[in-house]
Design an enzyme around this catalytic site. Sequence first.
Site, mmCIF file in Angstrom:
data_model
loop_
_atom_site.group_PDB
_atom_site.id
_atom_site.type_symbol
_atom_site.label_atom_id
_atom_site.label_comp_id
_atom_site.label_asym_id
_atom_site.label_seq_id
_atom_site.Cartn_x
_atom_site.Cartn_y
_atom_site.Cartn_z
ATOM 1 C CG ASP A 168 -33.268 -7.079 -18.693
ATOM 2 O OD1 ASP A 168 -32.059 -7.026 -18.671
ATOM 3 O OD2 ASP A 168 -33.585 -8.457 -18.714
ATOM 4 C CE1 TYR B 238 -34.718 -13.368 -21.828
ATOM 5 C CE2 TYR B 238 -35.273 -11.114 -21.323
ATOM 6 C CZ TYR B 238 -34.608 -12.151 -20.942
ATOM 7 O OH TYR B 238 -33.934 -12.360 -19.822
ATOM 8 C CE LYS C 16 -30.418 -9.948 -20.113
ATOM 9 N NZ LYS C 16 -31.769 -9.803 -20.393
ATOM 10 C CG HIS D 178 -28.619 -13.823 -22.407
ATOM 11 N ND1 HIS D 178 -29.810 -13.719 -23.273
ATOM 12 C CD2 HIS D 178 -29.197 -14.117 -21.293
ATOM 13 C CE1 HIS D 178 -30.681 -14.045 -22.840
ATOM 14 N NE2 HIS D 178 -30.641 -14.137 -21.064
HETATM 15 N N1 LIG Z 1 -29.893 -12.873 -17.676
HETATM 16 C C1 LIG Z 1 -30.634 -13.889 -17.787
HETATM 17 O O1 LIG Z 1 -30.081 -15.048 -18.109
HETATM 18 C C2 LIG Z 1 -32.163 -13.855 -17.219
HETATM 19 C C3 LIG Z 1 -32.667 -15.281 -16.950
HETATM 20 C C4 LIG Z 1 -33.888 -15.158 -16.443
HETATM 21 C C5 LIG Z 1 -34.320 -13.761 -16.296
HETATM 22 N N2 LIG Z 1 -33.967 -12.559 -16.782
HETATM 23 C C6 LIG Z 1 -34.604 -11.291 -16.717
HETATM 24 O O2 LIG Z 1 -34.982 -11.057 -15.313
HETATM 25 C C7 LIG Z 1 -36.332 -10.834 -15.272
HETATM 26 C C8 LIG Z 1 -36.898 -10.989 -13.994
HETATM 27 O O3 LIG Z 1 -36.922 -12.490 -13.601
HETATM 28 P P1 LIG Z 1 -38.077 -13.412 -13.809
HETATM 29 O O4 LIG Z 1 -39.180 -12.842 -14.532
HETATM 30 O O5 LIG Z 1 -37.651 -14.771 -14.181
HETATM 31 O O6 LIG Z 1 -38.717 -13.493 -12.335
HETATM 32 P P2 LIG Z 1 -39.109 -12.506 -10.987
HETATM 33 O O7 LIG Z 1 -39.191 -11.080 -11.656
HETATM 34 O O8 LIG Z 1 -38.425 -13.064 -9.915
HETATM 35 O O9 LIG Z 1 -40.662 -13.188 -10.969
HETATM 36 C C9 LIG Z 1 -41.638 -13.015 -11.863
HETATM 37 C C10 LIG Z 1 -43.053 -13.742 -11.349
HETATM 38 O O10 LIG Z 1 -43.279 -13.037 -10.199
HETATM 39 C C11 LIG Z 1 -44.803 -12.747 -10.068
HETATM 40 N N3 LIG Z 1 -44.765 -11.479 -9.699
HETATM 41 C C12 LIG Z 1 -44.279 -10.398 -10.083
HETATM 42 N N4 LIG Z 1 -44.444 -9.358 -8.952
HETATM 43 C C13 LIG Z 1 -45.112 -9.839 -7.946
HETATM 44 C C14 LIG Z 1 -45.796 -9.380 -6.731
HETATM 45 N N5 LIG Z 1 -45.468 -8.381 -6.352
HETATM 46 N N6 LIG Z 1 -46.260 -10.415 -5.864
HETATM 47 C C15 LIG Z 1 -46.521 -11.506 -6.278
HETATM 48 N N7 LIG Z 1 -45.917 -12.106 -7.346
HETATM 49 C C16 LIG Z 1 -45.275 -11.374 -8.183
HETATM 50 C C17 LIG Z 1 -44.990 -12.642 -11.626
HETATM 51 O O11 LIG Z 1 -46.333 -12.930 -11.872
HETATM 52 P P3 LIG Z 1 -47.289 -11.873 -12.668
HETATM 53 O O12 LIG Z 1 -46.906 -11.415 -14.036
HETATM 54 O O13 LIG Z 1 -48.617 -12.675 -12.880
HETATM 55 O O14 LIG Z 1 -47.403 -10.655 -11.719
HETATM 56 C C18 LIG Z 1 -43.893 -13.694 -12.509
HETATM 57 O O15 LIG Z 1 -44.728 -14.885 -12.257
HETATM 58 C C19 LIG Z 1 -36.977 -11.347 -16.340
HETATM 59 O O16 LIG Z 1 -38.163 -11.078 -16.805
HETATM 60 C C20 LIG Z 1 -35.745 -11.085 -17.375
HETATM 61 O O17 LIG Z 1 -36.141 -9.858 -17.916
HETATM 62 C C21 LIG Z 1 -32.708 -12.659 -17.040
#
Ligand SMILES: NC(=O)c1ccc[n+]([C@@H]2O[C@H](COP(=O)([O-])OP(=O)(O)OC[C@H]3O[C@@H](n4cnc5c(N)ncnc54)[C@H](OP(=O)(O)O)[C@@H]3O)[C@@H](O)[C@H]2O)c1
Length: 267
Positions: free
Chosen positions: A39, A44, A69, A102
Site C-alpha cells: 500500500d 507518501y 492513491k 485518498h
Molecule cells: N488512507 C489513508 O488516509 C492512510 C492514512 C494513514 C496511513 N495509511 C496507510 O496505512 C499504513 C499503516 O498505518 P500507520 O503506518 O500509520 O500505522 P500502524 O501500521 O498502525 O503502526 C505503525 C507503527 O507501529 C510500529 N510497529 C509496527 N509493528 C509493530 C510491532 N509488531 N510491535 C510494536 N510496534 C510496531 C511501527 O514502528 P517500527 O517501524 O519502528 O516497527 C510504526 O511506528 C501506512 O503505512 C499507510 O500505508 C493510510
Amino acid sequence: MKNIILNNELSVPQIGLGTYDLKADSIKAAMDIGYRLIDTAWQYGNETEVGKAVKESGVGRENVFITTKLWTDDIRSGKIREAFEKSLKNLQTDYLDLYLIHWPAKGFEKAWEVMTELYSERKIRAIGVSNFNQHHFEELSKISDIVPVLNQIESHPCFQNKDVIGYCRKNNIAVQAWCPLGGSFSHLVDNDIFKPIAAKHKKTPAQIILRWHLQREVMIIPRSSKKERLKTNIDLFDFNLDNNDMDIINKLDTGYRMGSDPDNFNF
Ligand SMILES: NC(=O)c1ccc[n+]([C@@H]2O[C@H](COP(=O)([O-])OP(=O)(O)OC[C@H]3O[C@@H](n4cnc5c(N)ncnc54)[C@H](OP(=O)(O)O)[C@@H]3O)[C@@H](O)[C@H]2O)c1
C-alpha cells in the site's frame, strides 16, 4: 495467508504492507518475508521506492498487488489521468491493481468517473476509496453504478469506526484498516490490557491487535521498518482469539481518532 474476494471477484491478501515513510530496502525485506500486497500513495512520496523494491525483489509484477492513491490536489484540479500516469511512471508499471481516492476532496465524483474509465480500459484492476463515510458513498451512487471495491479507513481498538464498517459490510465493500496498530504515536501496543491475552496465546500484543482485525473480517496494512516485526505482523494464522478476548478489545473504543476526520478536513 488468507485472501479476500472483492466485489469485482478479484482475490487479494487480507494482510498487506503499509509503506508510509518506508524506503525500498524495507519494502523488499517485507516481500522476502512474504508480503504480496503493498500500500502506497502519491502523497507518501515513495512510489518510486515501491517500484524499485518490486523490480529488485524478483517476485514478478504479476504476483504483487499494488495499491496507490489519488491525492486531493489532483482531485480538486481534475487532473486525474495525469496523476494516474505519474503514479504508473513512479511505480515502473503499466497497470495498477487498486487505485483509491485518498480523501473525499471536493470533486471526488468527477475523479470517480475518470477512474471508472481507466478501469474499463483495463489500466486498473480495481477501484476504491479511502476515508469515505456513508454520505460520501451515497453521493457517489448518484453518479455511478460502480460500487467501490474497498474503503481504506482509520480503524484500531481505540477508534474502531464501527458505523462505517457496518455500512460497508451491508453494501459489499471490503474494509481495510489504516493505522491498524494505532500508528506511530499512540503506543497502543504497550497498553497493559493486551499483555495477558498475548501471554495466553504465546503471541505479542501487536499480533493480538492484528488478529482482532482479521476476526472482524477487516483487511490490514501494518507498517514496520523492522524485519522481526514484519515477520510477526504477518504470522497470524495459527491461533484464534476467543469471544472473551474479542469482547475485551471491542470495549476499548473511545472514538478518539489518530488521523483527520473526513468530515472536517481542509479540502
Ligand atoms: N488512507 C489513508 O488516509 C492512510 C492514512 C494513514 C496511513 N495509511 C496507510 O496505512 C499504513 C499503516 O498505518 P500507520 O503506518 O500509520 O500505522 P500502524 O501500521 O498502525 O503502526 C505503525 C507503527 O507501529 C510500529 N510497529 C509496527 N509493528 C509493530 C510491532 N509488531 N510491535 C510494536 N510496534 C510496531 C511501527 O514502528 P517500527 O517501524 O519502528 O516497527 C510504526 O511506528 C501506512 O503505512 C499507510 O500505508 C493510510
